[in-house]
Design a protein around this motif. Structure first.
Motif, PDB file in Angstrom:
ATOM      1  N   ASN A  91      -0.712  -9.404   0.222  1.00  0.00           N
ATOM      2  CA  ASN A  91      -0.500 -10.205  -1.022  1.00  0.00           C
ATOM      3  C   ASN A  91      -0.758  -9.717  -2.408  1.00  0.00           C
ATOM      4  N   ASP A  92      -1.577  -8.713  -2.310  1.00  0.00           N
ATOM      5  CA  ASP A  92      -2.168  -7.844  -3.195  1.00  0.00           C
ATOM      6  C   ASP A  92      -2.200  -6.389  -3.064  1.00  0.00           C
ATOM      7  N   SER A  93      -2.620  -5.695  -4.302  1.00  0.00           N
ATOM      8  CA  SER A  93      -2.468  -4.261  -3.934  1.00  0.00           C
ATOM      9  C   SER A  93      -3.601  -3.683  -3.108  1.00  0.00           C
ATOM     10  N   ILE A  94      -3.419  -2.774  -2.466  1.00  0.00           N
ATOM     11  CA  ILE A  94      -4.180  -2.310  -1.451  1.00  0.00           C
ATOM     12  C   ILE A  94      -5.497  -1.293  -1.944  1.00  0.00           C
ATOM     13  N   GLN A  95      -6.577  -1.783  -1.696  1.00  0.00           N
ATOM     14  CA  GLN A  95      -7.694  -1.066  -2.356  1.00  0.00           C
ATOM     15  C   GLN A  95      -8.530   0.115  -1.369  1.00  0.00           C
ATOM     16  N   CYS A  96      -8.298  -0.266  -0.218  1.00  0.00           N
ATOM     17  CA  CYS A  96      -9.007   0.792   0.526  1.00  0.00           C
ATOM     18  C   CYS A  96      -8.363   0.680   2.140  1.00  0.00           C
ATOM     19  N   VAL A  97      -8.302   1.527   2.817  1.00  0.00           N
ATOM     20  CA  VAL A  97      -8.020   1.554   4.226  1.00  0.00           C
ATOM     21  C   VAL A  97      -9.123   2.470   5.147  1.00  0.00           C
ATOM     22  N   SER A  98      -9.322   1.995   6.487  1.00  0.00           N
ATOM     23  CA  SER A  98     -10.196   2.784   7.270  1.00  0.00           C
ATOM     24  C   SER A  98     -10.002   2.632   8.592  1.00  0.00           C
ATOM     25  N   TYR A  99      -9.767   3.659   9.579  1.00  0.00           N
ATOM     26  CA  TYR A  99      -9.487   3.533  10.918  1.00  0.00           C
ATOM     27  C   TYR A  99     -10.933   3.514  11.654  1.00  0.00           C
ATOM     28  N   ASN A 100     -10.639   2.554  12.879  1.00  0.00           N
ATOM     29  CA  ASN A 100     -11.816   2.494  13.522  1.00  0.00           C
ATOM     30  C   ASN A 100     -12.248   3.947  14.216  1.00  0.00           C
ATOM     31  N   PRO A 101     -13.296   4.510  14.217  1.00  0.00           N
ATOM     32  CA  PRO A 101     -13.693   5.936  14.766  1.00  0.00           C
ATOM     33  C   PRO A 101     -13.389   6.017  16.316  1.00  0.00           C
ATOM     34  N   LEU A 102     -13.178   4.900  17.193  1.00  0.00           N
ATOM     35  CA  LEU A 102     -12.935   4.888  18.540  1.00  0.00           C
ATOM     36  C   LEU A 102     -11.491   4.319  19.065  1.00  0.00           C
ATOM     37  N   THR A 103     -10.949   3.578  18.119  1.00  0.00           N
ATOM     38  CA  THR A 103      -9.463   3.255  18.475  1.00  0.00           C
ATOM     39  C   THR A 103      -8.756   3.627  17.386  1.00  0.00           C
ATOM     40  N   HIS A 104      -7.472   2.923  17.333  1.00  0.00           N
ATOM     41  CA  HIS A 104      -6.439   2.884  16.460  1.00  0.00           C
ATOM     42  C   HIS A 104      -6.638   1.968  15.515  1.00  0.00           C
ATOM     43  N   GLN A 105      -7.101   1.040  15.762  1.00  0.00           N
ATOM     44  CA  GLN A 105      -7.505  -0.126  14.873  1.00  0.00           C
ATOM     45  C   GLN A 105      -7.654   0.084  13.272  1.00  0.00           C
ATOM     46  N   LEU A 106      -6.942  -0.574  12.521  1.00  0.00           N
ATOM     47  CA  LEU A 106      -6.790  -0.142  11.215  1.00  0.00           C
ATOM     48  C   LEU A 106      -7.339  -1.400  10.220  1.00  0.00           C
ATOM     49  N   ALA A 107      -8.055  -1.065   9.388  1.00  0.00           N
ATOM     50  CA  ALA A 107      -8.730  -2.171   8.345  1.00  0.00           C
ATOM     51  C   ALA A 107      -8.169  -1.647   7.051  1.00  0.00           C
ATOM     52  N   SER A 108      -7.408  -2.671   6.351  1.00  0.00           N
ATOM     53  CA  SER A 108      -6.671  -2.483   5.270  1.00  0.00           C
ATOM     54  C   SER A 108      -7.013  -3.927   4.165  1.00  0.00           C
ATOM     55  N   CYS A 109      -7.585  -3.357   2.959  1.00  0.00           N
ATOM     56  CA  CYS A 109      -8.289  -4.285   2.349  1.00  0.00           C
ATOM     57  C   CYS A 109      -7.472  -4.219   1.033  1.00  0.00           C
ATOM     58  N   SER A 110      -7.276  -5.684   0.511  1.00  0.00           N
ATOM     59  CA  SER A 110      -6.428  -5.799  -0.855  1.00  0.00           C
ATOM     60  C   SER A 110      -7.441  -6.668  -1.726  1.00  0.00           C
ATOM     61  N   SER A 111      -6.912  -6.921  -2.752  1.00  0.00           N
ATOM     62  CA  SER A 111      -7.769  -7.643  -3.918  1.00  0.00           C
ATOM     63  C   SER A 111      -8.260  -8.928  -3.312  1.00  0.00           C
ATOM     64  N   SER A 112      -7.480  -9.818  -2.423  1.00  0.00           N
ATOM     65  CA  SER A 112      -7.723 -11.215  -1.907  1.00  0.00           C
ATOM     66  C   SER A 112      -8.047 -11.322  -0.467  1.00  0.00           C
ATOM     67  N   ASP A 113      -7.547 -10.429   0.216  1.00  0.00           N
ATOM     68  CA  ASP A 113      -8.092 -10.396   1.714  1.00  0.00           C
ATOM     69  C   ASP A 113      -7.878  -9.000   2.399  1.00  0.00           C
ATOM     70  N   PHE A 114      -8.414  -9.001   3.653  1.00  0.00           N
ATOM     71  CA  PHE A 114      -8.179  -7.900   4.279  1.00  0.00           C
ATOM     72  C   PHE A 114      -7.633  -8.217   5.805  1.00  0.00           C
ATOM     73  N   GLY A 115      -7.012  -7.103   6.264  1.00  0.00           N
ATOM     74  CA  GLY A 115      -6.112  -7.059   7.609  1.00  0.00           C
ATOM     75  C   GLY A 115      -6.793  -5.999   8.549  1.00  0.00           C
ATOM     76  N   LEU A 116      -6.531  -6.658   9.815  1.00  0.00           N
ATOM     77  CA  LEU A 116      -6.728  -5.764  10.934  1.00  0.00           C
ATOM     78  C   LEU A 116      -5.721  -5.741  11.877  1.00  0.00           C
TER      79      LEU A 116
END
Length: 1127
Positions: A93-118
């Motif tokens: 819902n907002d601009s993406i501030q940072c992303v990071s991959y789990n070092p063991l899997t392909h799970q991606l964390a993406s963070c915005s100004s109001s929430d974060f997704g996995l």
């Protein structure tokens, strides 16, 4: 540490983030609304990627290198493949501030100004979680279990893989200190997960996974925009508003600047597994640097100190491999070590350490002095009481309190400086200058001494242990060695980058260069071997080598220089080299060479080193002989050659010195018989026979027995030939030897016979014994091999061996459980005692095993034995008493056998009258102590039951009464109690038919006779049938006076005429049948009439006896067979 710019490029927009491909080959940059892909090797832009509609703020690569993701102000996340193809896109819902991959899997964390997704490839949708504040940065732990989120309000939230908050860290600055960059330490060596946090409160902090802070906040004095670790977690990179990237230790100690920029640094990362750093700036500049970490170290003899992690000093003992770490917590700039002193230069001070003790292996250092002052110097040297600072052309000597005591100004730049020892406070320094001058300076003397001047610049210096020689490596990689006193150039060698003299040997030095180690002894040619690095020390057989950042002690055998001395027969010098360290093979070679050179002292030391007692004994024997006055060196050398295996040379020397016998002895000891025969050159039969015998001995020892036997026979050594043949079981050879030997050669023939017996060939053994006439051994052979027929035949011819045959025969029978035959054999051998002993044991066993019939038979045999012995007048009375005693026991056991069968077995073959008579007979015969195995209870029980059955109620009642006073077995208890009750219902009298009659006085005797088995009137003993135990119609008569026993026996024999035995059975055979017919015409009076025959001193009814004989084919009492002619 210094940074070298490798390449630089400039983009049109600000570089907000960047990411390396895990293999380090590509670099992805977020620039404007595009992603830029660079080749890291040369900075070539490979490809711009378009996919976002607004500024790209963040980019991250998966650990396995297959995917990377980018986040943008257009609120979208795009997932790309390593082939630079976009494969998936999702939005927030907002601009993406940072992303990071789990070092063991392909799970991606993406963070915005109001929430974060996995998101992960396994799930269809993105699981999103609300946030209370703008998320500025995120980072996964090494194990991929937790995700740390840095927020604009100064809070750090640690979530699990499902997005649930586990730890919340509230910082003191709150919203005034927004978290701008966080990163977990990637080191695998750390016990805990450590999170580095950089905020715009201008602080750097560290936290554990639990939320506990590690140490204190460290002030930065700028706003940090990016924070990243080196691959192994040893260093941290920080960049931000100060327009530069700074290098910190993992503990937050600032080490220096990587690169200064013209604008804010928004991102900086380390190329995986390398020392390359990339920097992205506000103005779009991309800079790629290589970090070079210079080696800061110091060496003195076997102690090496070096910098580790930029802030620590590790002191390593190169011999014991012990290490000690000194944590300085500041950047270590210079290190110097000398004896028990250690100097460490930090940015603002110099620390002087000393060892706790004078122990050479002590590794415990403590601070001795602190010089709190900032110094700029190129080189640092420490002495016992001073430190020496080198600043280009100037040397300064400072006390440990920081006071400058002395200063030297040189003509040229100082290239090399080394402490060469000396008294405390007066140490000497060896200094090499760029102009080729080499000086010696004493710290307590203002004047420098010029040792020599050469044309080329100095790179490395060392002085020999005795201070007589100087080795120099110049800028042309030439190693030059000078005599210090004469200034003469002794020799020079090319391809050198460093040089070191051996501290324990004056004439040895080593130098390295071109990947080789060169060892030079005296003026001999150089010995080379492969070695990477720089030689910095040479101690005994150890060469200290610095390769890249590590110092190692290389064990180098001093074999080459030792052999160079050996070639010139310089044994003592070779021994000195060997003492520095050579292999056991080299020591042995030195010992052998010295021995052949008759240098016994050196040889003895070398053989002692390899612990060769054999050669040490040789040397001691030679020295003893020299003391006794022997001076023949040829003889000494011959002994040496023989020990070394040079036998022909030794034989020549023995012959030359006039000791041919020693050569012959040597050859025979070595089994070189052909050489010995050639050496003899004479046909002396005695010596030839001696050689053949020795050759046979040798053949025997080397396991060639056939050849040995043939040689022994040819040499006349029959005993040895027989021994070998016997041990190997060669019977044919033994037969040949035994038949060829003369009967007078008794010893070898006896040995042949022994082996024939051992090899199970008794026939040949007998032949051999007969050949030498040894009949006793022949008898023993027959006995041992159990060839009894041959033994008995020999015993018939030679009665003197009777005992030697029958006694072992009897023992053999007894061992094979043939006791009766054994008893007879003992009897035949005249061993009456053994015969009686066997019978007594048989009797006892029969009684114990309830074989009462056998016991009766054995007691009868014992009585017969006693009767035979009674023929000896000396033993007549004793033996006759024993005869009657054993006869009585035989009668008792014979009768009791029926009682035992009746009580123990379900059926009985005896008539009630027989059991009644037997039990009465036993009851009258038993004394107070019944014989072993005979039960009075069973006897009375049988009597009671049979008396009741036959109508002798009074006797039955008496028997039951008697039983009441005895210990009754449980199995008889009920029957006896019932019988005792029922007998009382019977009349109190006995049947008259059962009353026994005395056939002498015709008196009726009571059934229960207190006198025993005799008439109560005339005292005539009753004669019982041995089968039915009825009283027989017999009366004992007594001889008149004057008639002897012999006459009475002859008269009895004349009473009945004897007829020749005729077979009454006639056999009739026809074509279809075979029949037997009883011929009754024959006179019934025969010589073996059952009633009148003398069988066993027992009487029977003739009908009973005939029936029993037909049943048992022998006498039921004495077991003599009918066809046995008897005595």
């Amino acid at each position: 540490m210094r940074a070298v710019l490798t390449w630089r490029d400039k983009a049109e927009h600000c570089i907000y983030d960047l990411a390396f491909k895990p293999d380090g080959t590509q670099l992805i940059l977020a620039a404007g609304n595009r992603l830029l892909v660079y080749d890291t090797s040369d900075g070539t832009l490979l490809q711009p990627l378009k996919g976002h509609k607004d500024t790209v703020y963040c980019v991250a690569y998966a650990k396995d290198g297959k995917r990377f993701a980018s986040g943008s102000a257009d609120k979208s996340v795009i997932i790309w493949t390593s082939k630079l193809e976009g494969i998936l896109k999702y939005t927030h819902n907002d601009s993406i501030q940072c992303v990071s991959y789990n070092p063991l899997t392909h799970q991606l964390a993406s963070c915005s100004s109001s929430d974060f997704g996995l998101w992960s490839p396994e799930q269809k949708s993105v699981s999103k979680h609300k946030s209370s504040s703008k998320i500025t940065c995120c980072s996964w732990t090494n194990d991929g279990q937790y995700l740390a989120l840095g927020m604009f309000n100064g809070i750090i939230s640690i979530r699990n893989k499902n997005g649930e908050e586990k730890v919340k860290i509230e910082r003191p600055g709150g919203s005034l200190s927004p978290i701008w960059s966080i990163c977990w330490n990637p080191s695998r060596e750390e016990h805990n997960d450590i999170l580095a946090v950089a905020d715009w409160g201008q602080k750097l902090s560290f936290y554990q996974l639990s939320g506990k802070q590690i140490g204190k906040d460290r002030s930065l004095n700028f706003d940090p925009c990016c924070l990243s670790y080196f691959t192994k977690g040893e260093y941290i990179l920080l960049g931000g508003s100060d327009k530069q990237v700074s290098l910190f230790t993992k503990d937050g100690v600032r080490l220096g600047t990587v690169g200064e920029q013209n604008s804010w640094v928004w991102t900086c990362k380390v190329k995986p597994d390398s020392n390359y750093v990339v920097v992205g700036c506000q103005d779009g500049t991309i800079s790629f640097y290589q970090l070079i970490f210079s080696t800061v170290h110091g060496l003195y003899k076997d102690r090496y100190a070096y910098r580790d992690s930029m802030t620590d000093v590790i002191v390593q003992h190169l011999i014991t491999e012990q290490k000690v770490r000194i944590k300085c917590k500041e950047l270590v700039k210079k290190i110097a070590i000398y004896k028990n002193r250690l100097a460490i230069q930090l940015p603002e001070k110099i620390l002087i350490y000393e060892l706790y003790s004078d122990d050479s292996s002590d590794m415990h250092y403590r601070v001795k002095e602190r010089i709190v002052k900032k110094f700029e110097c190129n080189l640092l040297v420490v002495c016992a009481d001073h430190i020496i600072l080198c600043q280009e052309k100037r040397l300064q000597c400072l006390s440990f309190s920081g006071v400058k005591e002395r200063e030297w100004q040189m003509e040229s730049l100082i290239r090399y400086i080394k402490v060469i020892g000396g008294p405390p406070g007066r140490e000497g320094l060896l200094v090499g200058l760029k102009n080729g001058q080499i000086l010696k300076i004493f710290v307590d003397n203002l004047f420098a001494i010029v040792l020599l001047k050469q044309a080329t610049a100095v790179r490395c210096l060392d002085m020999s242990a005795s201070r007589k020689k100087l080795a120099v490596v110049d800028e042309n990689d030439m190693c030059l060695v000078y005599d210090i006193h004469t200034k003469e150039l002794l020799f020079q060698e090319p391809n050198a980058n460093s040089v070191a003299w051996n501290t324990q040997c004056e004439d040895m030095l080593c130098f390295s260069g071109g990947g080789y180690l060169n060892i030079k002894a005296s003026t001999f040619p150089v010995h080379q071997q492969k070695l990477q690095g720089f030689v910095v020390g040479y101690h005994g057989s150890k060469i200290f080598c610095l390769h890249v950042f590590s110092m190692s002690a290389v064990e180098v055998p001093q074999s080459a220089p030792m052999y160079q001395y050996l070639d010139r027969k310089m044994f003592k010098e070779a021994y000195q080299i060997a003492c520095l360290g050579v292999t056991d093979t080299d020591w042995r070679e030195l010992a052998m060479e010295a021995l052949e050179g008759l240098e016994f002292e050196t040889a003895k030391k070398a053989f002692t080193r390899v612990q060769d007692l054999r050669y040490l004994e040789l040397i001691n024997s030679i020295e003893e002989r020299k003391k006794r006055g022997e001076t023949n060196n040829d003889l000494f050398l011959a002994d040496v050659f023989s020990y070394q295996g040079k036998f022909h040379e030794a034989a020549k020397l023995y012959k030359r010195s006039g000791h041919e016998n020693l050569a012959l002895e040597m050859y025979t000891d070595l089994r070189m018989f052909e050489y010995a025969k050639d050496f003899l050159e004479s046909g002396d039969p005695k010596e030839t026979k001696m050689l053949i015998t020795k050759q046979a001995d040798w053949a025997r020892n080397i396991n060639e027995p056939k050849a040995a036997v043939e040689m022994y026979i040819s040499a006349g050594e029959h005993v040895k030939a027989i021994e070998i043949s016997g041990d190997h079981g060669w019977v044919d050879t033994l037969i040949d030897i035994a038949r060829k030997l003369d009967k007078a050669e008794r010893e070898p023939l006896l040995m042949c016979a022994y082996y024939f017996k051992k090899l199970d060939n008794p026939g040949y053994a007998a032949e051999t014994y007969l050949k030498i006439g040894d009949l006793k051994s022949l008898v023993q052979l027959h006995v041992e091999t159990q060839r009894w027929d041959e033994a008995f035949a020999l015993g018939e011819k030679h009665p003197e061996f009777k005992d030697d045959i029958y006694v072992p025969y009897a023992q053999w029978l007894a061992e094979n459980d043939r006791f009766e035959e054994s008893q007879k054999a003992f009897h035949k051998a005249g061993r009456q005692q053994e015969a009686v002993k066997v019978l007594e044991q048989l009797t006892h066993n029969a009684v114990v095993e309830n074989r009462f019939n056998d016991a009766a038979y054995y007691y009868w045999m014992l009585s017969m034995q006693c009767l035979d012995i009674a023929q000896d007048p000396a033993q007549k009375d004793v033996m006759l008493n024993k005869f009657h005693h054993f006869q009585h026991l035989a009668e008792l056991y014979h009768g009791y056998h029926a009682i035992h069968q009746y009580t123990e077995e379900p059926f009985s073959s005896h008539l009630p009258e027989t059991l009644f008579n037997i039990s009465r007979f036993l009851l009258h015969s038993l004394t107070k102590d019944p014989p072993l195995g005979i039960s009075k209870v069973k006897t009375l029980f049988t009597l009671a039951k049979q008396s009741k059955a036959l109508g002798a109620y009074k006797l039955a009642r008496h028997a039951y009464d008697k039983l009441q006073g005895l210990h009754i077995p449980a199995r008889f208890q009920k029957s006896i109690e019932l019988g005792s009750l029922t007998i009382r219902s019977k009349p109190f009298h006995d049947s008259e038919e059962l009353v026994p009659l005395c056939y002498r006085c015709s008196t009726n005797n009571p059934l229960l006779n207190n006198l025993g088995n005799v008439c109560i009137n005339c005292r005539q003993p009753f004669v019982f049938s041995a089968s039915s135990y009825e009283v027989l119609h017999l009366v004992e008569f007594y001889l008149e006076e004057g008639i002897t026993d012999e006459e009475a026996v002859s008269l009895i024999d004349l009473e009945a005429p004897r007829h020749k035995h005729e077979n009454k059975w006639q056999e009739i055979t026809s074509s279809n049948s075979q029949t037997l017919r009883l011929d009754e015409t024959t006179d019934s009076m025969r010589d073996d009439d059952p009633f009148t025959a003398k069988l066993s001193f027992e009487m029977f009814h003739s009908e009973d006896y005939e029936l029993l004989v037909l049943q048992h084919t022998c006498c039921p009492y004495c077991r003599r067979r009918i066809d046995d002619p008897g005595p």
